[in-house]
Motif scaffolding. Structure first.
Motif, PDB file in Angstrom:
ATOM      1  N   PHE A  60     -17.129   2.051   0.820  1.00 48.62           N
ATOM      2  CA  PHE A  60     -17.212   3.287   0.063  1.00 48.62           C
ATOM      3  C   PHE A  60     -18.123   3.191  -1.154  1.00 48.62           C
ATOM      4  O   PHE A  60     -18.111   4.074  -2.001  1.00 48.62           O
ATOM      5  N   LEU A  90      -3.260  10.935   6.709  1.00 50.81           N
ATOM      6  CA  LEU A  90      -3.792   9.805   7.466  1.00 50.81           C
ATOM      7  C   LEU A  90      -3.576   8.485   6.733  1.00 50.81           C
ATOM      8  O   LEU A  90      -4.259   7.498   6.995  1.00 50.81           O
ATOM      9  N   LEU A 114      -1.131   7.814  -1.754  1.00 52.41           N
ATOM     10  CA  LEU A 114      -1.524   7.372  -0.414  1.00 52.41           C
ATOM     11  C   LEU A 114      -0.434   7.711   0.582  1.00 52.41           C
ATOM     12  O   LEU A 114      -0.715   8.074   1.722  1.00 52.41           O
ATOM     13  N   ILE A 136      -5.378   4.742   7.299  1.00 47.19           N
ATOM     14  CA  ILE A 136      -6.247   4.127   6.302  1.00 47.19           C
ATOM     15  C   ILE A 136      -5.739   2.740   5.947  1.00 47.19           C
ATOM     16  O   ILE A 136      -6.504   1.783   5.829  1.00 47.19           O
ATOM     17  N   LEU A 160     -10.789   5.081  12.471  1.00 44.39           N
ATOM     18  CA  LEU A 160      -9.560   5.817  12.164  1.00 44.39           C
ATOM     19  C   LEU A 160      -9.105   6.626  13.376  1.00 44.39           C
ATOM     20  O   LEU A 160      -7.910   6.811  13.596  1.00 44.39           O
ATOM     21  N   PHE A 173      -7.337  -1.873   6.654  1.00 44.90           N
ATOM     22  CA  PHE A 173      -7.457  -3.085   5.843  1.00 44.90           C
ATOM     23  C   PHE A 173      -6.999  -4.325   6.595  1.00 44.90           C
ATOM     24  O   PHE A 173      -7.321  -5.444   6.200  1.00 44.90           O
ATOM     25  N   ASP A 203      -1.313   6.137   6.868  1.00 45.84           N
ATOM     26  CA  ASP A 203      -1.043   4.948   7.674  1.00 45.84           C
ATOM     27  C   ASP A 203      -2.297   4.450   8.375  1.00 45.84           C
ATOM     28  O   ASP A 203      -2.517   3.242   8.485  1.00 45.84           O
ATOM     29  N   LEU A 213     -13.074  -2.058   0.988  1.00 45.55           N
ATOM     30  CA  LEU A 213     -13.443  -1.098  -0.048  1.00 45.55           C
ATOM     31  C   LEU A 213     -14.952  -0.938  -0.148  1.00 45.55           C
ATOM     32  O   LEU A 213     -15.453   0.104  -0.549  1.00 45.55           O
ATOM     33  N   PHE A 246     -16.270   3.127   9.948  1.00 46.46           N
ATOM     34  CA  PHE A 246     -14.957   3.187   9.313  1.00 46.46           C
ATOM     35  C   PHE A 246     -14.201   4.423   9.797  1.00 46.46           C
ATOM     36  O   PHE A 246     -13.037   4.354  10.192  1.00 46.46           O
ATOM     37  N   ALA A 247     -14.905   5.567   9.780  1.00 44.21           N
ATOM     38  CA  ALA A 247     -14.256   6.809  10.197  1.00 44.21           C
ATOM     39  C   ALA A 247     -13.927   6.772  11.688  1.00 44.21           C
ATOM     40  O   ALA A 247     -12.859   7.214  12.123  1.00 44.21           O
ATOM     41  N   PHE A 278       0.825  -1.212   0.000  1.00 40.83           N
ATOM     42  CA  PHE A 278       0.000   0.000   0.000  1.00 40.83           C
ATOM     43  C   PHE A 278       0.856   1.257   0.000  1.00 40.83           C
ATOM     44  O   PHE A 278       0.552   2.224  -0.684  1.00 40.83           O
ATOM     45  N   GLN A 279       1.951   1.218   0.780  1.00 38.46           N
ATOM     46  CA  GLN A 279       2.759   2.431   0.909  1.00 38.46           C
ATOM     47  C   GLN A 279       3.466   2.794  -0.379  1.00 38.46           C
ATOM     48  O   GLN A 279       3.954   3.903  -0.531  1.00 38.46           O
TER      49      GLN A 279
END
Lengths: 223, 459
Positions: free
Chosen positions: A90, A62, A57, A66, A121, A70, A64, A87, A117-118, A51-52
């Motif tokens: 969304f 934010l 991204l 997000i 975080l 996963f 990391d 996913l 989800f939020a 991902f990184q």
């Protein structure tokens, strides 16, 4: 590249993912292409490094947090099912109208699940409460390090850009810990209803009851 | 009588046949390929070849789609097309919108922070996970239609006998006929280059030497072009780079050099390699001045800049050829141009190169293939088809710094070649993105928090 043909998704898998997430057939195959292109190790799972490697991204403040969403607790790899499940939060809500099944469990992209989800975080230690400390840490991620701290760090690492750093110090924005602290206090004060000095998920939902979550936490597909 | 029986008549026949076929082979090679290369003319064979191939590919694709529908197989969709719709709104606009929609206060007292601010970063982050602009530039472009090469197809399963036979025939033609032909030509071209430039190196510096060097370089590059069956269309040749200028182009593969150098003479810039490359480089520089750097010198930016500007000031020397992206990109976009070549202050001649991937994808994915296996892949594709546009020369304007000038040139090249113009650095292929970009985002958000505090203290 020739081995791609052998890793095509099986029809049964696609059906299962469709039922679980609500994505359409073509959306699933498209996202599968995306999944395989991110999977540099070609072992059918993604790691945090995969991902990184996405620059857009990596520069997200934010990013990391997000990426963390996963990976379930304690795991370092996510397979395609897990990828799609996350996913799915969304997906736009209007798409659900076609498959109205009253007996089915709440779809992954419902308003409540988007808010969850939020919420996650913010909730760094996954204890279902947002404490003052956690709020502070996330705020710090969003505004960046204290200007002077970041400059000192950079000076210690590489000296060539010293002059431009000094210049930037003068025009940069500096938000102190005290300022962030008072922002955090104010936020918790407004949201906290049961007086435990932290925000539970229900209090979180209440604070955001008027926000257009359905639109702001949805991504529109082209197909 | 005994002696007569020992002598096998078939051996003799075999020898004669082999002899004849070799002679025919080499004559054909000479007449149809090498002689035209020397004089720069063309028979139009390659154009015809291209048209025939296109028709076959279209048929093959339609057959696969039909087959997939009949058997109900999911077709692998090329993901390089956009999957999602991205809103082009800025950080500030979006966060204000989110706050406005959730605000139960009146709009005058704007809040400094809302828990809903996080939605913006959430959505942007997940959007970039589903589809981002950068990572897809470092792998070969996926095609909508199949070109009978297994390497570019993900749907190839046994669909029909005719298709498989066609594919098999393709393999035989490509590996049995085209590949040996091309390898022979490549060796001829490179061999001639090394030998002839070394010979020319013995001549005294002067007009004759330059003239001969030009002819030799062009001839050998043209043979190499035919070694790849490259079908190139040059546009706007009146803008071709002149002495004392710098030619910049977008970079997709090492073949770019051969393509440009077969139509004009350039001074190459690069690092000295060992092995065969090193031999070629050393002999080339005997005939005309190229700029080769030792590995240690490459890091020294001032030294590089000085050598380039010295070369450019000498108007008798050829224009320099540089690829400012610094790495190979997959020809769907143009990435950040490094500002070094734009600081020198001479006229810049931009060139846009666009490959047609239907006949063979020219992109060199250096993390996947070494140079030799890459060249073998190129020589066993159908053809390399590309268009080259010579853009009008550009110079740095008043008040423009090197970075702005570089971006202006990049935009012109992207526009002409139909490529996406990106600000991202091609170095992201291997390296991490710089922290400064994240800090810019954080700064923007900080301004939203702090800015409203200032308003508060004023009111």
């Amino acid at each position: 590249m020739g081995s791609r043909a052998s890793t095509l998704l099986r029809e049964e898998e696609i059906e299962e993912i469709k039922k679980e997430t609500g994505f359409s057939h073509s959306q699933i195959t498209r996202l599968y292409s995306r999944f395989t292109s991110l999977d540099k190790g070609e072992n059918g799972t993604l790691s945090r490094e995969d991902f990184q490697r996405i620059p857009e991204l990596a520069i997200n403040p934010l990013g990391d947090r997000i990426i963390n969403a996963f990976f379930p607790e304690g795991e370092d790899q996510v397979n395609f099912r897990g990828f799609m499940r996350t996913l799915a939060h969304f997906r736009p809500i209007e798409d659900n109208e076609k498959n109205k099944d009253p007996t089915a469990s709440e779809p992954l992209n419902s308003r409540t699940n988007k808010l969850l989800f939020a919420f996650r975080l913010y909730d760094l230690d996954r204890d279902d409460k947002i404490s003052r400390d956690e709020l502070l840490q996330v705020l710090r991620m969003m505004v960046g390090l204290n200007m002077f701290v970041s400059q000192v760090l950079r000076m210690m690492v590489g000296l060539n850009m010293f002059v431009s750093q000094v210049l930037r110090m003068m025009v940069g924005v500096n938000i102190s810990d005290e300022q962030l602290g008072s922002i955090a206090d104010r936020t918790i004060q407004e949201a906290d209803q049961n007086g435990d000095n932290s925000i539970s998920f229900n209090e979180f939902i209440k604070v955001l009851e008027k926000v257009d979550v359905e639109q702001k936490m949805s991504i529109r597909f082209l197909h | 009588m005994v002696l007569f029986l020992d002598f096998n008549p078939f051996d003799n026949l075999l020898c004669i046949l082999l002899g004849i076929s070799f002679t025919v082979w080499f004559t054909l090679l000479l007449v149809f390929i090498i002689v035209p290369a020397i004089f720069g003319v063309s028979f139009g064979i390659r154009q015809l070849y291209m048209k025939t191939l296109l028709k076959i590919f279209e048929w093959a694709t339609r057959r696969i789609e039909r087959g997939a529908k009949d058997k109900n197989h999911p077709l692998h969709k090329p993901y390089s097309n956009a999957i999602i719709a991205k809103e082009p709104t800025s950080l500030e606009e979006e966060i204000k919108e989110i706050r406005r929609s959730g605000s139960n206060r009146d709009l005058d007292s704007a809040s400094e922070f809302e828990m809903s601010d996080i939605f913006y970063f959430c959505r942007r982050g997940v959007e970039s996970i589903m589809d981002d602009e950068v990572t897809k530039r470092f792998s070969a472009e996926e095609l909508e239609s199949w070109n009978l090469l297994t390497r570019s197809n993900y749907n190839f399963q046994h669909i029909s006998l005719r298709l498989t036979v066609l594919w098999g025939l393709g393999v035989v033609i490509r590996y049995g006929f085209l590949l040996p032909l091309r390898v022979t030509l490549a060796f001829t071209g490179v061999g001639l280059l090394v030998v002839l430039t070394s010979i020319i190196g013995f001549l005294p510096n002067g007009r004759t030497k330059n003239f001969l060097s030009e002819k030799v370089h062009l001839m050998c590059y043209r043979i190499c072009v035919r070694a790849l069956t490259a079908i190139i269309t040059y546009h706007d040749s009146e803008n071709k780079p002149k002495n004392g200028g710098i030619c910049v182009a977008n970079h997709t593969s090492p073949i770019d050099v051969i393509i440009l150098a077969s139509d004009g003479c350039y001074a190459m810039v690069g690092q000295i390699h060992g092995g065969l490359m090193g031999v070629i480089q050393k002999s080339m520089v005997k005939a005309c001045p190229h700029i080769w750097f030792e590995r240690s010198e490459v890091k020294d930016r001032h030294l590089v800049a000085k050598r380039l500007s010295d070369h450019v000031e000498d108007k008798t020397k050829l224009p320099i050829l540089i690829f400012p992206e610094g790495t190979c990109i997959n020809n769907t976009s143009v990435m950040m141009f490094k500002k070094g070549s734009f600081e020198i202050g001479s006229t810049v001649y931009p060139v846009a190169i666009k490959y047609d991937p239907r006949f063979g994808d020219a992109f060199w994915n250096s993390s996947q293939f070494g140079m030799v296996s890459y060249l073998l892949r190129m020589m066993s594709s159908w053809a390399i088809v590309c268009s080259v546009w010579y853009l009008p020369p550009m110079s740095r304007e008043e008040g423009e710094d090197a970075v702005q000038f570089a971006n202006r040139v990049k935009a012109a090249i992207a526009r002409q070649g139909g490529l996406v113009d990106l600000l991202w650095d091609g170095g992201l292929k291997r390296g991490k993105v710089k922290d400064t970009f994240k800090e810019e985002q954080q700064k923007l958000y900080s301004k939203m928090l702090v800015g409203t505090q200032e308003d508060r203290s004023r009111s």
